[in-house]
Write a protein that holds these residues in place. Sequence first.
Motif, mmCIF file in Angstrom:
data_model
loop_
_atom_site.group_PDB
_atom_site.id
_atom_site.type_symbol
_atom_site.label_atom_id
_atom_site.label_comp_id
_atom_site.label_asym_id
_atom_site.label_seq_id
_atom_site.Cartn_x
_atom_site.Cartn_y
_atom_site.Cartn_z
ATOM 1 N N GLU A 15 3.505 -8.308 18.524
ATOM 2 C CA GLU A 15 4.837 -8.035 19.081
ATOM 3 C C GLU A 15 5.937 -8.328 18.061
ATOM 4 N N LEU A 16 5.828 -9.436 17.355
ATOM 5 C CA LEU A 16 6.858 -9.773 16.368
ATOM 6 C C LEU A 16 6.914 -8.729 15.253
ATOM 7 N N ARG A 17 5.766 -8.262 14.807
ATOM 8 C CA ARG A 17 5.738 -7.247 13.740
ATOM 9 C C ARG A 17 6.310 -5.922 14.199
ATOM 10 N N LYS A 18 6.208 -5.633 15.497
ATOM 11 C CA LYS A 18 6.840 -4.419 16.050
ATOM 12 C C LYS A 18 8.355 -4.540 16.039
ATOM 13 N N GLN A 19 8.859 -5.716 16.399
ATOM 14 C CA GLN A 19 10.296 -5.885 16.588
ATOM 15 C C GLN A 19 11.068 -6.279 15.330
ATOM 16 N N PHE A 20 10.409 -6.950 14.372
ATOM 17 C CA PHE A 20 11.115 -7.484 13.198
ATOM 18 C C PHE A 20 10.425 -7.005 11.929
ATOM 19 N N LYS A 21 11.019 -6.012 11.308
ATOM 20 C CA LYS A 21 10.450 -5.425 10.090
ATOM 21 C C LYS A 21 10.332 -6.485 8.997
ATOM 22 N N GLY A 22 9.144 -6.592 8.421
ATOM 23 C CA GLY A 22 8.913 -7.502 7.311
ATOM 24 C C GLY A 22 8.677 -8.952 7.685
ATOM 25 N N ILE A 23 8.599 -9.269 8.976
ATOM 26 C CA ILE A 23 8.390 -10.656 9.391
ATOM 27 C C ILE A 23 6.999 -11.129 8.956
ATOM 28 N N LEU A 24 6.930 -12.377 8.525
ATOM 29 C CA LEU A 24 5.651 -12.990 8.181
ATOM 30 C C LEU A 24 5.240 -13.899 9.325
ATOM 31 N N VAL A 25 3.995 -13.777 9.786
ATOM 32 C CA VAL A 25 3.493 -14.595 10.885
ATOM 33 C C VAL A 25 2.220 -15.277 10.409
ATOM 34 N N TYR A 26 2.215 -16.616 10.486
ATOM 35 C CA TYR A 26 1.086 -17.418 10.036
ATOM 36 C C TYR A 26 0.493 -18.188 11.207
ATOM 37 N N GLY A 27 -0.774 -18.573 11.046
ATOM 38 C CA GLY A 27 -1.474 -19.318 12.087
ATOM 39 C C GLY A 27 -1.448 -20.816 11.908
ATOM 40 N N ASP A 28 -0.661 -21.315 10.962
ATOM 41 C CA ASP A 28 -0.545 -22.760 10.803
ATOM 42 C C ASP A 28 0.819 -23.108 10.230
ATOM 43 N N GLU A 29 1.107 -24.407 10.213
ATOM 44 C CA GLU A 29 2.399 -24.880 9.719
ATOM 45 C C GLU A 29 2.325 -25.316 8.266
ATOM 46 N N GLY A 30 1.182 -25.148 7.612
ATOM 47 C CA GLY A 30 0.996 -25.621 6.250
ATOM 48 C C GLY A 30 1.619 -24.737 5.186
ATOM 49 N N GLN A 31 2.187 -23.630 5.581
ATOM 50 C CA GLN A 31 2.792 -22.697 4.630
ATOM 51 C C GLN A 31 4.067 -23.307 4.063
ATOM 52 N N ARG A 32 4.043 -23.754 2.828
ATOM 53 C CA ARG A 32 5.199 -24.419 2.216
ATOM 54 C C ARG A 32 6.105 -23.442 1.478
ATOM 55 N N VAL A 33 5.539 -22.535 0.709
ATOM 56 C CA VAL A 33 6.341 -21.593 -0.059
ATOM 57 C C VAL A 33 6.436 -20.306 0.749
ATOM 58 N N MET A 34 7.635 -19.988 1.169
ATOM 59 C CA MET A 34 7.845 -18.799 1.977
ATOM 60 C C MET A 34 8.352 -17.691 1.071
ATOM 61 N N ALA A 35 7.548 -16.634 0.957
ATOM 62 C CA ALA A 35 7.868 -15.552 0.037
ATOM 63 C C ALA A 35 9.072 -14.743 0.499
ATOM 64 N N SER A 36 9.176 -14.561 1.795
ATOM 65 C CA SER A 36 10.305 -13.822 2.350
ATOM 66 C C SER A 36 10.544 -14.296 3.776
ATOM 67 N N PHE A 37 11.643 -13.871 4.337
ATOM 68 C CA PHE A 37 12.029 -14.297 5.682
ATOM 69 C C PHE A 37 12.297 -13.069 6.532
ATOM 70 N N PRO A 38 12.232 -13.177 7.838
ATOM 71 C CA PRO A 38 11.928 -14.357 8.635
ATOM 72 C C PRO A 38 10.436 -14.696 8.605
ATOM 73 N N VAL A 39 10.142 -15.963 8.942
ATOM 74 C CA VAL A 39 8.776 -16.467 8.991
ATOM 75 C C VAL A 39 8.566 -17.138 10.342
ATOM 76 N N VAL A 40 7.373 -16.937 10.906
ATOM 77 C CA VAL A 40 7.000 -17.585 12.166
ATOM 78 C C VAL A 40 5.612 -18.191 12.003
ATOM 79 N N THR A 41 5.429 -19.394 12.523
ATOM 80 C CA THR A 41 4.097 -19.981 12.601
ATOM 81 C C THR A 41 3.738 -20.148 14.077
ATOM 82 N N VAL A 42 2.497 -19.844 14.401
ATOM 83 C CA VAL A 42 1.974 -19.968 15.761
ATOM 84 C C VAL A 42 0.707 -20.805 15.654
ATOM 85 N N MET A 43 0.725 -21.989 16.254
ATOM 86 C CA MET A 43 -0.397 -22.901 16.078
ATOM 87 C C MET A 43 -0.786 -23.562 17.398
ATOM 88 N N GLU A 44 -2.077 -23.592 17.664
ATOM 89 C CA GLU A 44 -2.566 -24.354 18.809
ATOM 90 C C GLU A 44 -2.492 -25.827 18.442
#
Length: 136
Positions: A15-44
């Motif tokens: 859904e996020l990729r449909k609505q926000f062109k170029g958004i990066l979505v990761y499965g953890d919070e360990g991503q320190r260097v963000m290549a581009s924005f916006p960025v979202v992390t989704v983690m259990e």
Amino acid sequence: MIDIENEVFTAVATELRKQFKGILVYGDEGQRVMASFPVVTVMESDNVPYRRSMTSDKRENHITVRYRVNAYSNKTSGKKAECKAIMAAVDSVLLDQLGFVRASMNQVKNLEDATIYRMVAEYTAVVSKNKIIYRS
């Protein structure tokens, strides 16, 4: 163990990729260097057996699950609005489509880089062994 992490991540990321062109979505919070924005992390962040429905031999029938979602924006103007729009899209998936309850949503100061705006939300639900999601 009852596990719905892949299904939840895929639903939110799609859904996020449909609505926000170029958004990066990761499965953890360990991503320190963000290549581009916006960025979202989704983690259990929690997956605990729901004790009231366990069998006498201690097998899970349900779990209580919690997800943490972080949204980051570095726009010069409108980064708060972008994070809020992202969180509204996450709400539409987790609350409306999947049946979770939002436990919290906060704005968090980003101490590493003040030019990056961050919002954090947590969602919870009870999930059956058949992967049926119930509001908790």
